[in-house]
Design a protein around this motif. Structure first.
Motif, PDB file in Angstrom:
ATOM      1  N   VAL A  10      89.899  37.752 -10.456  1.00 31.56           N
ATOM      2  CA  VAL A  10      90.283  39.338 -10.157  1.00 31.56           C
ATOM      3  C   VAL A  10      91.543  39.464  -9.739  1.00 31.56           C
ATOM      4  O   VAL A  10      92.117  38.800  -8.650  1.00 31.56           O
ATOM      5  CB  VAL A  10      89.017  39.605  -8.847  1.00 31.56           C
ATOM      6  CG1 VAL A  10      89.133  41.098  -8.900  1.00 31.56           C
ATOM      7  CG2 VAL A  10      87.976  39.133  -8.956  1.00 31.56           C
ATOM      8  N   GLY A  11      92.218  40.574 -10.173  1.00 32.06           N
ATOM      9  CA  GLY A  11      93.590  40.788 -10.022  1.00 32.06           C
ATOM     10  C   GLY A  11      94.011  42.226 -10.165  1.00 32.06           C
ATOM     11  O   GLY A  11      93.035  43.111 -10.314  1.00 32.06           O
ATOM     12  N   ARG A  12      95.309  42.510 -10.152  1.00 35.73           N
ATOM     13  CA  ARG A  12      95.526  43.789 -10.295  1.00 35.73           C
ATOM     14  C   ARG A  12      96.542  43.482 -11.542  1.00 35.73           C
ATOM     15  O   ARG A  12      97.221  42.512 -11.872  1.00 35.73           O
ATOM     16  CB  ARG A  12      96.630  44.118  -9.039  1.00 35.73           C
ATOM     17  CG  ARG A  12      97.622  45.340  -9.820  1.00 35.73           C
ATOM     18  CD  ARG A  12      98.339  46.123  -8.433  1.00 35.73           C
ATOM     19  NE  ARG A  12      97.433  46.733  -7.763  1.00 35.73           N
ATOM     20  CZ  ARG A  12      98.007  47.552  -6.856  1.00 35.73           C
ATOM     21  NH1 ARG A  12      99.512  47.781  -6.867  1.00 35.73           N
ATOM     22  NH2 ARG A  12      97.248  48.429  -6.212  1.00 35.73           N
ATOM     23  N   ASP A  13      96.036  44.332 -12.622  1.00 34.13           N
ATOM     24  CA  ASP A  13      96.954  44.470 -13.731  1.00 34.13           C
ATOM     25  C   ASP A  13      98.116  45.437 -13.982  1.00 34.13           C
ATOM     26  O   ASP A  13      97.901  46.794 -13.306  1.00 34.13           O
ATOM     27  CB  ASP A  13      96.024  44.835 -15.029  1.00 34.13           C
ATOM     28  CG  ASP A  13      95.391  43.711 -15.861  1.00 34.13           C
ATOM     29  OD1 ASP A  13      95.616  42.519 -15.316  1.00 34.13           O
ATOM     30  OD2 ASP A  13      94.607  43.831 -16.779  1.00 34.13           O
ATOM     31  N   ASP A  64      95.527  41.979   1.362  1.00 35.79           N
ATOM     32  CA  ASP A  64      96.492  42.993   1.096  1.00 35.79           C
ATOM     33  C   ASP A  64      96.089  44.208   0.575  1.00 35.79           C
ATOM     34  O   ASP A  64      94.818  44.293   0.211  1.00 35.79           O
ATOM     35  CB  ASP A  64      97.752  42.487   0.079  1.00 35.79           C
ATOM     36  CG  ASP A  64      97.229  41.624  -1.037  1.00 35.79           C
ATOM     37  OD1 ASP A  64      95.930  41.957  -1.352  1.00 35.79           O
ATOM     38  OD2 ASP A  64      97.997  41.083  -1.778  1.00 35.79           O
ATOM     39  N   SER A  65      97.033  45.241   0.530  1.00 33.03           N
ATOM     40  CA  SER A  65      96.475  46.447  -0.018  1.00 33.03           C
ATOM     41  C   SER A  65      95.934  46.398  -1.425  1.00 33.03           C
ATOM     42  O   SER A  65      95.304  47.251  -2.035  1.00 33.03           O
ATOM     43  CB  SER A  65      97.506  47.684   0.204  1.00 33.03           C
ATOM     44  OG  SER A  65      98.866  47.139  -0.604  1.00 33.03           O
ATOM     45  N   ALA A  90      97.264  35.487   1.549  1.00 27.63           N
ATOM     46  CA  ALA A  90      97.759  35.207   0.424  1.00 27.63           C
ATOM     47  C   ALA A  90      97.711  36.374  -0.595  1.00 27.63           C
ATOM     48  O   ALA A  90      96.897  37.328  -0.410  1.00 27.63           O
ATOM     49  CB  ALA A  90      96.577  34.109  -0.265  1.00 27.63           C
ATOM     50  N   PRO A  91      98.575  36.504  -1.327  1.00 34.18           N
ATOM     51  CA  PRO A  91      98.682  37.937  -2.075  1.00 34.18           C
ATOM     52  C   PRO A  91      97.628  37.940  -3.167  1.00 34.18           C
ATOM     53  O   PRO A  91      97.344  36.752  -3.945  1.00 34.18           O
ATOM     54  CB  PRO A  91     100.060  37.655  -2.850  1.00 34.18           C
ATOM     55  CG  PRO A  91     100.538  36.197  -2.836  1.00 34.18           C
ATOM     56  CD  PRO A  91      99.750  35.606  -1.751  1.00 34.18           C
TER      57      PRO A  91
END
Ligand SMILES: Nc1ncnc2c1ncn2[C@@H]1O[C@H](COP(=O)(O)OP(=O)(O)OP(=O)(O)O)[C@@H](O)[C@H]1O
Ligand SMILES: [Mg+2]
Length: 306
Positions: A10-13, A64-65, A90-91
């Motif tokens: 899961v992450g930010r694209d 994090d945000s 952790a980022p």
């Protein structure tokens, strides 16, 4: 929960579309920017949800945000994120997809090791996994997490689907004995099978060799299409659709559609056409996030099959 549980990234694209990808020292104006929920697990989960399944996700984000935002987006997509671990300090993973002309892309992956699933993270989501109808496991995650997910899925009697190829030999054997469905792209196929298929007949033999080890459906990329095999039969699928824009996420849409179709009682052959049609849709747009619709997919799969 009944439905699909996805175990994976899961992450930010960040998807940036440019006219030409700049070389060293160059620069380019960005034509379009998208910042959104991404990562292979999230993209698979979104695809399953869009195709009508109830969906839960097991993965890791930071405190994090970015982590807060992507989880809010996943929840907004109707995904149960109760088993996504928030790792303090952790980022959250960031995936930068640079999309140029004619389907040329560059991917930058900023995935801190702490964003990978550990066995204990999966164990914490065991209740969700045990009550699932189908569990979709990404083999890019570390071996102990994969092993834990496969064990929980099998214990609960779920349709167990594995995507990719594990680095570790012992995990590979466990995958082949525990998974009902295995899927690998061209590069992963060699690692999963143990030898490199050279052509379509070779890929059919490779898929059949996987079936002998336990799975009841094996799907392997060939470079120009896919082979999907089941005991006593197989289908060779061409790449569907025109004008590929960005291959990112196509494999994730493929495996998600395959899973949902099998769960809905479609035959392996029919499910294979759903998968190829879903992948073609994702290839037609920038970024890995799918935009699928059950009725539209059914129709395009049926049209392609004729
Ligand atoms: N140019 C194309 N046109 C239509 N469909 C395509 C094209 N390229 C790939 N596909 C479809 O997308 C599927 C996934 O392709 P790919 O080899 O990129 O998988 P992958 O590496 O697992 O992708 P992912 O980035 O999602 O992990 C293929 O199996 C095929 O069905
Ligand atoms: Mg893949």
């Amino acid at each position: 929960m009944s439905g699909v549980v996805v175990v994976g990234q899961v992450g930010r694209d960040l998807v940036l579309t440019v006219e030409e990808l700049p070389g060293a020292g160059g620069s380019a104006d960005v034509l379009a920017r998208q910042e959104l929920l991404g990562g292979k697990g999230a993209n698979q989960a979104v695809a399953c949800r869009q195709l009508g399944a109830e969906v839960g996700l097991v993965g890791v984000v930071g405190t994090d945000s970015a982590g807060t935002e992507v989880l809010a987006q996943a929840a907004g997509d109707g995904i149960d994120v109760g088993a996504v671990v928030r790792r303090p300090g952790a980022p959250t993973a960031l995936l930068v997809d640079l999309v140029g002309p004619r389907g040329v892309r560059r991917l930058l992956e900023d995935v801190d090791a702490r964003m990978l699933l550990g066995a204990e993270d999966v164990r914490a989501g065991r209740g969700l996994l045990r009550s699932a109808d189908a569990v979709l496991v990404q083999l890019q995650q570390p071996g102990p997490a994969v092993a834990e997910a496969l064990a929980a899925a099998s214990a609960g009697g779920a349709l167990t689907v594995a995507d990719g190829a594990p680095a570790d030999g012992a995990v590979r054997r466990q995958v082949l004995s525990a998974a009902d469905v295995v899927r690998a792209d061209t590069a992963e196929a060699e690692a999963l099978v143990g030898w490199a298929p050279q052509d379509v007949p070779g890929t059919v033999r490779a898929a059949e060799s996987l079936l002998e080890q336990g799975p009841r459906v094996a799907a392997l990329g060939t470079g120009e299409g896919d082979v999907v095999a089941w005991p006593g039969g197989h289908v060779v699928l061409p790449h569907l659709g025109e004008d590929p824009v960005d291959p990112t996420g196509a494999g994730d849409a493929f495996v998600a559609a395959l899973t949902v179709a099998l769960l809905r009682g479609e035959s392996p052959e029919s499910a294979a056409w759903w998968a190829a049609a879903a992948a073609a849709e994702v290839v037609g747009t920038a970024g890995g996030r799918p935009d699928l619709d059950l009725d539209r997919l059914r129709e395009s799969a049926a049209r392609a099959r004729r």
